[in-house]
Design a protein around this motif. Sequence first.
Motif, PDB file in Angstrom:
ATOM      1  N   ASP A  88       0.838  -1.199   0.000  1.00  0.00           N
ATOM      2  CA  ASP A  88       0.000   0.000   0.000  1.00  0.00           C
ATOM      3  C   ASP A  88       0.869   1.243   0.000  1.00  0.00           C
ATOM      4  O   ASP A  88       1.235   1.743   1.057  1.00  0.00           O
ATOM      5  N   TYR A  89       1.183   1.728  -1.165  1.00  0.00           N
ATOM      6  CA  TYR A  89       1.948   2.968  -1.241  1.00  0.00           C
ATOM      7  C   TYR A  89       1.006   4.091  -1.598  1.00  0.00           C
ATOM      8  O   TYR A  89       0.055   3.907  -2.356  1.00  0.00           O
ATOM      9  N   GLU A  90       1.281   5.263  -1.062  1.00  0.00           N
ATOM     10  CA  GLU A  90       0.344   6.365  -1.256  1.00  0.00           C
ATOM     11  C   GLU A  90       0.422   6.950  -2.656  1.00  0.00           C
ATOM     12  O   GLU A  90      -0.574   7.341  -3.238  1.00  0.00           O
ATOM     13  N   ILE A  91       1.628   7.011  -3.197  1.00  0.00           N
ATOM     14  CA  ILE A  91       1.797   7.647  -4.511  1.00  0.00           C
ATOM     15  C   ILE A  91       2.448   6.664  -5.458  1.00  0.00           C
ATOM     16  O   ILE A  91       3.605   6.287  -5.288  1.00  0.00           O
ATOM     17  N   ARG A  92       1.675   6.240  -6.463  1.00  0.00           N
ATOM     18  CA  ARG A  92       2.162   5.214  -7.390  1.00  0.00           C
ATOM     19  C   ARG A  92       2.608   5.865  -8.700  1.00  0.00           C
ATOM     20  O   ARG A  92       1.786   6.285  -9.498  1.00  0.00           O
ATOM     21  N   LEU A  93       3.914   5.925  -8.893  1.00  0.00           N
ATOM     22  CA  LEU A  93       4.451   6.527 -10.116  1.00  0.00           C
ATOM     23  C   LEU A  93       5.365   5.530 -10.822  1.00  0.00           C
ATOM     24  O   LEU A  93       6.356   5.903 -11.439  1.00  0.00           O
ATOM     25  N   GLN A 104      10.433  19.612 -15.870  1.00  0.00           N
ATOM     26  CA  GLN A 104      11.050  20.880 -15.478  1.00  0.00           C
ATOM     27  C   GLN A 104      11.402  20.908 -13.995  1.00  0.00           C
ATOM     28  O   GLN A 104      12.425  21.476 -13.602  1.00  0.00           O
ATOM     29  N   GLY A 105      10.565  20.269 -13.195  1.00  0.00           N
ATOM     30  CA  GLY A 105      10.846  20.177 -11.764  1.00  0.00           C
ATOM     31  C   GLY A 105      12.135  19.424 -11.493  1.00  0.00           C
ATOM     32  O   GLY A 105      12.945  19.821 -10.644  1.00  0.00           O
ATOM     33  N   ALA A 134      10.294   4.537   1.166  1.00  0.00           N
ATOM     34  CA  ALA A 134      10.090   4.798   2.595  1.00  0.00           C
ATOM     35  C   ALA A 134       9.149   5.987   2.804  1.00  0.00           C
ATOM     36  O   ALA A 134       8.491   6.097   3.830  1.00  0.00           O
ATOM     37  N   GLU A 135       9.088   6.869   1.800  1.00  0.00           N
ATOM     38  CA  GLU A 135       8.146   7.998   1.847  1.00  0.00           C
ATOM     39  C   GLU A 135       6.808   7.629   1.206  1.00  0.00           C
ATOM     40  O   GLU A 135       5.985   8.500   0.914  1.00  0.00           O
ATOM     41  N   SER A 136       6.643   6.340   0.930  1.00  0.00           N
ATOM     42  CA  SER A 136       5.416   5.817   0.315  1.00  0.00           C
ATOM     43  C   SER A 136       5.212   6.304  -1.131  1.00  0.00           C
ATOM     44  O   SER A 136       4.096   6.504  -1.587  1.00  0.00           O
ATOM     45  N   ILE A 137       6.337   6.483  -1.827  1.00  0.00           N
ATOM     46  CA  ILE A 137       6.279   6.887  -3.240  1.00  0.00           C
ATOM     47  C   ILE A 137       6.986   5.813  -4.065  1.00  0.00           C
ATOM     48  O   ILE A 137       8.151   5.491  -3.809  1.00  0.00           O
ATOM     49  N   LYS A 168       4.168  17.050  -7.059  1.00  0.00           N
ATOM     50  CA  LYS A 168       4.757  17.987  -6.103  1.00  0.00           C
ATOM     51  C   LYS A 168       5.351  17.220  -4.918  1.00  0.00           C
ATOM     52  O   LYS A 168       6.492  17.483  -4.507  1.00  0.00           O
ATOM     53  N   CYS A 169       4.582  16.240  -4.406  1.00  0.00           N
ATOM     54  CA  CYS A 169       5.081  15.407  -3.300  1.00  0.00           C
ATOM     55  C   CYS A 169       6.359  14.690  -3.707  1.00  0.00           C
ATOM     56  O   CYS A 169       7.323  14.627  -2.941  1.00  0.00           O
ATOM     57  N   PHE A 170       6.349  14.141  -4.929  1.00  0.00           N
ATOM     58  CA  PHE A 170       7.523  13.422  -5.410  1.00  0.00           C
ATOM     59  C   PHE A 170       8.736  14.349  -5.452  1.00  0.00           C
ATOM     60  O   PHE A 170       9.819  14.014  -4.953  1.00  0.00           O
TER      61      PHE A 170
END
Length: 355
Positions: free
Chosen positions: A21-26, A277-278, A316-319, A339-341
């Motif tokens: 269960d990861y919060e951000i799936r990229l 760009q980020g 570890a940051e759930s990403i 942005k979180c990433f």
Amino acid sequence: MKYQLPQRLQKLVPYQPIQGDYEIRLDANESYFNLKPEQLALVEEKLCTVSYHRYPDPYAEEVCRVYATLYGVRPEAIVAGNGSDELIGILAGTFFDTGDRVAVFEQDFSMYRLYMELYGVSCVTLPKRADLTIDVDETLRAIQEQGITALIFSNPCNPTSLGLSRKEVLRLIEGTDALVILDEAYMDFWDQSLLDVAEQYDNLIILKTCSKAIGLAGIRLGLAISNPTLVRCMKAAKAPYNVNRLTQAFAEVLLQDAEYLQSAADTLVQETNNLYQGIEKLAKEYSAIGVIYKPCTNFVFFEVEHAKELYEALLAESITVRLMGNHLRVSTGSPAENKCFLQALELILKRRNAQ
Ligand SMILES: *Cc1c(COP(=O)(O)O)cnc(C)c1O
């Protein structure tokens, strides 16, 4: 005689997507758009009319008609599959004789080699340039010299995110008699498609998927577009009921809204550009980030020192992102997710510099 597993199966392990269960799936290049309530309502209505007790249409003809309208091809030129993964498997399993040599690029989508090896097709690796672009002249020479009978590659490429222009791909197809299997899974994010000429060549099969820009990875629908001979062979080689009624019903409804699909793809392109760009901005400050490839896709591929450590710190940051040697591949998420990433990446790089 005692049965023995073929050698090639003995060391094979099941595909392991990132689980948990990861919060951000990229990590899987999916679209971040789930269905809107209006779309769900349309699907719900449609699902009430489905004859669930009957086998589905073996050729998903209505789906092919809707898809044909969406992409400006003829419905007769389309074969529907249970994801383009299934179509790659069918091609690998049935289109080659012993002695045929199928070429894949390094790097490219890992499933090509996996399926070829699974079916015992001998697979040759062709290099790309140092900047990860495809050298058409070199490739044509290698095809000729190494007696290659087919080439399969993605354009734009997963994982490099780079595209080969339509003109160059045409030069490749026209420069050889080998079969070219052109995987345009990400072409909805770029504008160099060959779909309009898919039927004009004896040696071309184009693969498409609904898993990326269309945002339907969960229903499993992929398409192959080719000339009548190869279409007939693929239809004959596939399992009769490979695309189930639920998937067909979803696609028949959802592929009609061309305007929405275009705007979703446009947004994904815009967000990918923002993500790019980020990362570029971070690269100015943190020398650990190396080459960042200019994407023609919905993900960004970049070189980074200590990639594995970074990958694990992001987990570890759930990403979740995809680790590929000394590169990371990051699918575009929603603006908030991106942005979180970027914030997490910056924090991790900063922490590392402080060590
Ligand atoms: C994601 C992807 C596919 C899609 O596979 P499906 O089975 O249709 O989900 C095909 N080719 C490439 C290069 C991909 O990245």
